[in-house]
Motif scaffolding. Sequence first.
Motif, short mmCIF file in Angstrom:
data_model
loop_
_atom_site.label_atom_id
_atom_site.label_comp_id
_atom_site.label_asym_id
_atom_site.label_seq_id
_atom_site.Cartn_x
_atom_site.Cartn_y
_atom_site.Cartn_z
N ARG A 190 32.87 50.79 3.12
CA ARG A 190 33.08 49.94 4.29
C ARG A 190 33.66 48.59 3.91
O ARG A 190 33.15 47.93 3.00
CB ARG A 190 31.74 49.69 5.01
CG ARG A 190 31.06 50.96 5.49
CD ARG A 190 29.75 50.62 6.18
NE ARG A 190 29.00 51.83 6.49
CZ ARG A 190 29.11 52.52 7.63
NH1 ARG A 190 29.94 52.12 8.57
NH2 ARG A 190 28.39 53.61 7.83
N SER A 215 27.85 52.87 12.41
CA SER A 215 26.41 52.89 12.13
C SER A 215 25.96 51.63 11.38
O SER A 215 24.79 51.27 11.45
CB SER A 215 26.00 54.14 11.36
OG SER A 215 26.54 54.13 10.07
N ASP A 229 36.58 51.56 7.50
CA ASP A 229 35.63 52.33 6.69
C ASP A 229 36.12 53.76 6.59
O ASP A 229 37.05 54.16 7.31
CB ASP A 229 34.20 52.26 7.27
CG ASP A 229 34.12 52.71 8.72
OD1 ASP A 229 34.90 53.60 9.13
OD2 ASP A 229 33.27 52.18 9.47
N LYS A 259 35.06 58.01 4.82
CA LYS A 259 34.12 58.91 4.17
C LYS A 259 34.84 59.78 3.15
O LYS A 259 35.94 60.28 3.44
CB LYS A 259 33.48 59.79 5.25
CG LYS A 259 32.37 60.69 4.79
CD LYS A 259 32.73 62.14 4.62
CE LYS A 259 33.35 62.81 5.79
NZ LYS A 259 33.64 64.23 5.58
N ARG A 288 38.01 54.85 9.83
CA ARG A 288 38.29 53.97 10.97
C ARG A 288 39.52 53.16 10.60
O ARG A 288 39.55 52.51 9.54
CB ARG A 288 37.12 53.03 11.27
CG ARG A 288 35.98 53.71 11.97
CD ARG A 288 35.03 52.74 12.66
NE ARG A 288 34.05 53.52 13.42
CZ ARG A 288 32.91 53.98 12.89
NH1 ARG A 288 32.57 53.70 11.65
NH2 ARG A 288 32.09 54.70 13.64
P1 TMP Z 1 29.54 55.65 10.60
O1 TMP Z 1 29.81 54.22 10.93
O2 TMP Z 1 29.28 56.51 11.80
O3 TMP Z 1 28.46 55.79 9.56
O4 TMP Z 1 30.88 56.24 9.94
C1 TMP Z 1 31.49 55.62 8.85
C2 TMP Z 1 32.79 56.33 8.53
O5 TMP Z 1 32.58 57.63 8.06
C3 TMP Z 1 33.74 56.47 9.71
O6 TMP Z 1 35.05 56.15 9.26
C4 TMP Z 1 33.67 57.90 10.11
C5 TMP Z 1 33.25 58.60 8.85
N1 TMP Z 1 32.32 59.70 9.10
C6 TMP Z 1 32.70 61.00 8.81
O7 TMP Z 1 33.80 61.24 8.35
N2 TMP Z 1 31.80 62.00 9.06
C7 TMP Z 1 30.57 61.79 9.55
O8 TMP Z 1 29.81 62.74 9.74
C8 TMP Z 1 30.20 60.43 9.85
C9 TMP Z 1 28.85 60.13 10.43
C10 TMP Z 1 31.09 59.44 9.61
#
Ligand code: TMP
Length: 237
Positions: free
Chosen positions: A94, A100, A175, A177, A199
């Motif tokens: 991030r 979240s 951010d 994943k 994002r």
């Molecule tokens: P979050 O803010 O919901 O934790 O997500 C952080 C980042 O991770 C966001 O760019 C979306 C990605 N993400 C996934 O690719 N798969 C998931 O299951 C989740 C919860 C988030």
Amino acid sequence: MQKRKKLYEGKAKILWATDDPNLLIQEFKDSLTAFDGVKKSSMGGKGSINCEITSALFKMLESKGIDTHFVKKIAPSEQVVRHLKMIQLEVIVRNYVAGSLKKRTGLPEGKEIERPIVEFYFKSDELHDPLLAFDHIFMMGFVSMAEYNYLRKAALKINEILGNFFSECGLKLVDFKLEFGRHGTDIVLGDEITPDTCRLWDEKTGEKLDKDVFRFDLGDVESVYKEVMRRVTEISV
Ligand code: TMP
Ligand code: ASP
């Protein structure tokens, strides 16, 4: 290369065996899901858009020295990838507060994080991918301490490369994943990097150009994903 046995089907992708045990075909589906599959839809052409984006990004990362599973794109929504033994962790990096992290901390959305943070989540649909505290990661036996350090370092390096690349596309990398797997003793970047897993905010207007548009009904998802594809493929070689 032919698809053989279906090895895994997730919400957004299917992994197929091939005649070469070291290689798989990763197929991108047109489905769109959010909030652990609670919100479901599909979008014609989404599989090919995401395949195009992730192929370009993985190729770019490879060219900068990151070891990834990507071999080649063989069809609009299919790529050949190395067969990894996936580590059951979602590694999230991030740069700005959103999603979240905003919920967890109450900090305002968009606040810059001075030193990018890396979080580890347990990839488990049943448990809704819970955030793991440092000690949990080892208790669960997912990785050794050396591997943990490697994952953190790799995630931050990827963040730097991706952040610079997206900046050239006029996008702020808020951010994202990552998922890694083992290939022998090596740890290799797998899975995908797409607007489903990042994002991305327009640098000038702040407009959201990622799956949040679907999650929160912010506009036309298709045009947003296409816009990211246009910018990514325009810059990448
Ligand atoms: P979050 O803010 O919901 O934790 O997500 C952080 C980042 O991770 C966001 O760019 C979306 C990605 N993400 C996934 O690719 N798969 C998931 O299951 C989740 C919860 C988030
Ligand atoms: N990746 C999860 C899903 O598709 C959660 C999310 O992206 O909101 O259900």
